[in-house]
Scaffold this motif. Structure first.
Motif, PDB file in Angstrom:
ATOM      1  N   GLU A  54      30.641 118.930  37.006  1.00 45.26           N
ATOM      2  CA  GLU A  54      30.047 117.733  37.608  1.00 45.26           C
ATOM      3  C   GLU A  54      29.828 116.644  36.568  1.00 45.26           C
ATOM      4  OE1 GLU A  54      26.806 120.866  36.896  1.00 45.26           O
ATOM      5  OE2 GLU A  54      28.847 120.751  37.722  1.00 45.26           O
ATOM      6  N   ASP A  55      29.456 117.024  35.343  1.00 40.62           N
ATOM      7  CA  ASP A  55      29.301 116.028  34.281  1.00 40.62           C
ATOM      8  C   ASP A  55      30.646 115.435  33.890  1.00 40.62           C
ATOM      9  OD1 ASP A  55      26.618 116.469  34.289  1.00 40.62           O
ATOM     10  OD2 ASP A  55      26.525 117.533  32.374  1.00 40.62           O
ATOM     11  N   ASP A  70      34.782 109.314  36.287  1.00 37.89           N
ATOM     12  CA  ASP A  70      34.690 108.258  37.304  1.00 37.89           C
ATOM     13  C   ASP A  70      34.156 106.967  36.709  1.00 37.89           C
ATOM     14  OD1 ASP A  70      35.650 109.983  39.207  1.00 37.89           O
ATOM     15  OD2 ASP A  70      33.667 110.534  39.998  1.00 37.89           O
ATOM     16  N   ARG A  71      33.138 107.067  35.841  1.00 38.46           N
ATOM     17  CA  ARG A  71      32.579 105.863  35.214  1.00 38.46           C
ATOM     18  C   ARG A  71      33.592 105.222  34.266  1.00 38.46           C
ATOM     19  NH1 ARG A  71      29.215 107.097  38.495  1.00 38.46           N
ATOM     20  NH2 ARG A  71      26.928 107.066  38.250  1.00 38.46           N
ATOM     21  N   PHE A  72      34.346 106.035  33.543  1.00 36.69           N
ATOM     22  CA  PHE A  72      35.343 105.493  32.620  1.00 36.69           C
ATOM     23  C   PHE A  72      36.465 104.803  33.398  1.00 36.69           C
ATOM     24  CE2 PHE A  72      33.115 107.292  29.278  1.00 36.69           C
ATOM     25  CZ  PHE A  72      33.765 107.161  28.054  1.00 36.69           C
ATOM     26  N   ALA A 105      24.304 107.988  32.796  1.00 40.46           N
ATOM     27  CA  ALA A 105      24.512 109.264  33.490  1.00 40.46           C
ATOM     28  C   ALA A 105      24.483 110.430  32.517  1.00 40.46           C
ATOM     29  CB  ALA A 105      25.847 109.232  34.239  1.00 40.46           C
ATOM     30  N   MET A 106      25.097 110.250  31.350  1.00 43.28           N
ATOM     31  CA  MET A 106      25.094 111.317  30.353  1.00 43.28           C
ATOM     32  C   MET A 106      23.712 111.481  29.714  1.00 43.28           C
ATOM     33  SD  MET A 106      28.103 112.633  30.464  1.00 43.28           S
ATOM     34  CE  MET A 106      27.981 112.292  32.243  1.00 43.28           C
ATOM     35  N   LYS A 107      22.957 110.393  29.658  1.00 43.62           N
ATOM     36  CA  LYS A 107      21.597 110.480  29.124  1.00 43.62           C
ATOM     37  C   LYS A 107      20.716 111.325  30.034  1.00 43.62           C
ATOM     38  CE  LYS A 107      17.789 107.595  27.449  1.00 43.62           C
ATOM     39  NZ  LYS A 107      17.296 106.202  27.266  1.00 43.62           N
ATOM     40  N   GLU A 109      37.860 118.323  26.071  1.00 43.13           N
ATOM     41  CA  GLU A 109      37.486 117.491  27.223  1.00 43.13           C
ATOM     42  C   GLU A 109      36.959 116.134  26.762  1.00 43.13           C
ATOM     43  OE1 GLU A 109      37.830 117.739  30.371  1.00 43.13           O
ATOM     44  OE2 GLU A 109      38.548 119.798  30.577  1.00 43.13           O
ATOM     45  N   CYS A 110      36.200 116.119  25.687  1.00 38.10           N
ATOM     46  CA  CYS A 110      35.664 114.849  25.182  1.00 38.10           C
ATOM     47  C   CYS A 110      36.763 113.970  24.604  1.00 38.10           C
ATOM     48  CB  CYS A 110      34.591 115.121  24.124  1.00 38.10           C
ATOM     49  SG  CYS A 110      33.098 115.912  24.784  1.00 38.10           S
ATOM     50  N   GLU A 111      37.698 114.566  23.882  1.00 42.32           N
ATOM     51  CA  GLU A 111      38.813 113.793  23.337  1.00 42.32           C
ATOM     52  C   GLU A 111      39.667 113.210  24.465  1.00 42.32           C
ATOM     53  OE1 GLU A 111      40.778 116.611  20.868  1.00 42.32           O
ATOM     54  OE2 GLU A 111      39.542 116.182  19.090  1.00 42.32           O
ATOM     55  N   ARG A 112      39.850 113.997  25.523  1.00 41.56           N
ATOM     56  CA  ARG A 112      40.641 113.521  26.664  1.00 41.56           C
ATOM     57  C   ARG A 112      39.955 112.346  27.357  1.00 41.56           C
ATOM     58  NH1 ARG A 112      41.897 115.535  32.098  1.00 41.56           N
ATOM     59  NH2 ARG A 112      40.188 117.020  31.931  1.00 41.56           N
ATOM     60  N   LEU A 113      38.617 112.387  27.399  1.00 40.18           N
ATOM     61  CA  LEU A 113      37.878 111.319  28.054  1.00 40.18           C
ATOM     62  C   LEU A 113      38.018 109.991  27.304  1.00 40.18           C
ATOM     63  CD1 LEU A 113      35.804 110.538  30.299  1.00 40.18           C
ATOM     64  CD2 LEU A 113      34.015 111.103  28.643  1.00 40.18           C
TER      65      LEU A 113
END
Length: 260
Positions: A76-77, A83-85, A96-98, A224-228
């Motif tokens: 979900e995160d 979606d935000r990106f 949202a991440m905060k 996952e973070c690098e992909r984002l």
């Protein structure tokens, strides 16, 4: 569900100890003894071994749950950040991440807080946060290694102390009590050594298993973070404060603030 897992794991760990001790007592004395009796025979070090056993079970369950991929990188995160990106709402992504508590949310939040300083600063923030998360969890796993090293030593200490008492009694009374009685005393003091080994073996096994599990979860988190952040428009985000957090570093007090 969590309590059920804990109970099942505890039974799994304690069952071999109970069976081993009961079998040894049956062969030594020809009769069955309760677990409490065997615990008492091990001496005062059994209290420390019990603490080590409880700590081991707690650490294994805690680390297992923390290193699960859905816990490290909640779908979900991931979906919310993506979606935000896609919408270009980097401030919304940060907020949202905060609000999230997962390691993934922590890493993405760190990257967004540095995105206004360019790609290199963003990647450095991501990697340093991943390293911090990995180090924190690895420290917990290392405690299992400590238990695996200390438990046999504690058991051996109890055995040595018990043997000292047994041979001290032999020296004062001679063999009048019979060799069988001496053998019985020796069998009792060996309970501490056996218990120490039965605590150490699963501790070491869990240490190596959970260490490998953590490595896989951390690699997935970093991927996952690098992909984002791949192909993020850093040139348009230059000098922006996505996090909008309060800053405390002002101009030195010996410099006059610009007028206007």
């Amino acid at each position: 569900m969590k309590k059920t897992i804990q109970a099942a794991f505890a039974v799994t760990l304690l069952a071999p100890m109970t069976a081993f001790a009961a079998e040894g007592a049956a062969h030594a004395e020809g009769k069955k003894e309760s677990l409490i009796t065997l615990y008492t025979q091990g001496g005062i070090v059994m209290h420390f071994l019990l603490i080590c056993s409880i700590a081991m079970v707690w650490l294994v369950i805690d680390i297992w749950m923390r290193t699960n991929r859905p816990k490290m990188t909640p779908p979900e995160d991931v979906a919310t950040a993506q979606d935000r990106f896609r919408a270009g709402d980097y401030v919304g992504a940060y907020q949202a991440m905060k609000a999230g508590v997962s390691p993934y949310a922590e890493v993405v939040r760190a990257g967004l807080s540095s995105i206004g300083h360019g790609k290199d600063a963003t990647e450095e923030a991501i990697y340093s946060t991943v390293d911090k998360i990995n180090s924190t969890l690895q420290t917990r796993i290392n405690y299992l290694s400590v238990i695996g090293v200390c438990a046999p030593m504690i058991g051996l200490l109890g055995t040595v102390a018990g043997m000292k008492g047994a041979f001290g009694s032999l020296g004062s009374t001679g063999l009048s009590g019979g060799v069988g009685e001496l053998a019985g005393h020796i069998g009792e003091v060996l309970v501490a050594t056996a218990t120490g080994l039965l605590v150490a073996i699963p501790a070491f096994g869990s240490f190596y298993f959970l260490r490998n599990k953590l490595q896989g979860a951390v690699h997935n988190l970093q991927g996952e973070c690098e992909r984002l952040f791949r192909n993020a428009p850093y040139e348009y985000l230059q000098n922006t404060d996505v996090g909008q957090e309060e800053t405390y570093a002002a101009l030195p007090n010996w410099i006059d603030a610009p007028e206007g």
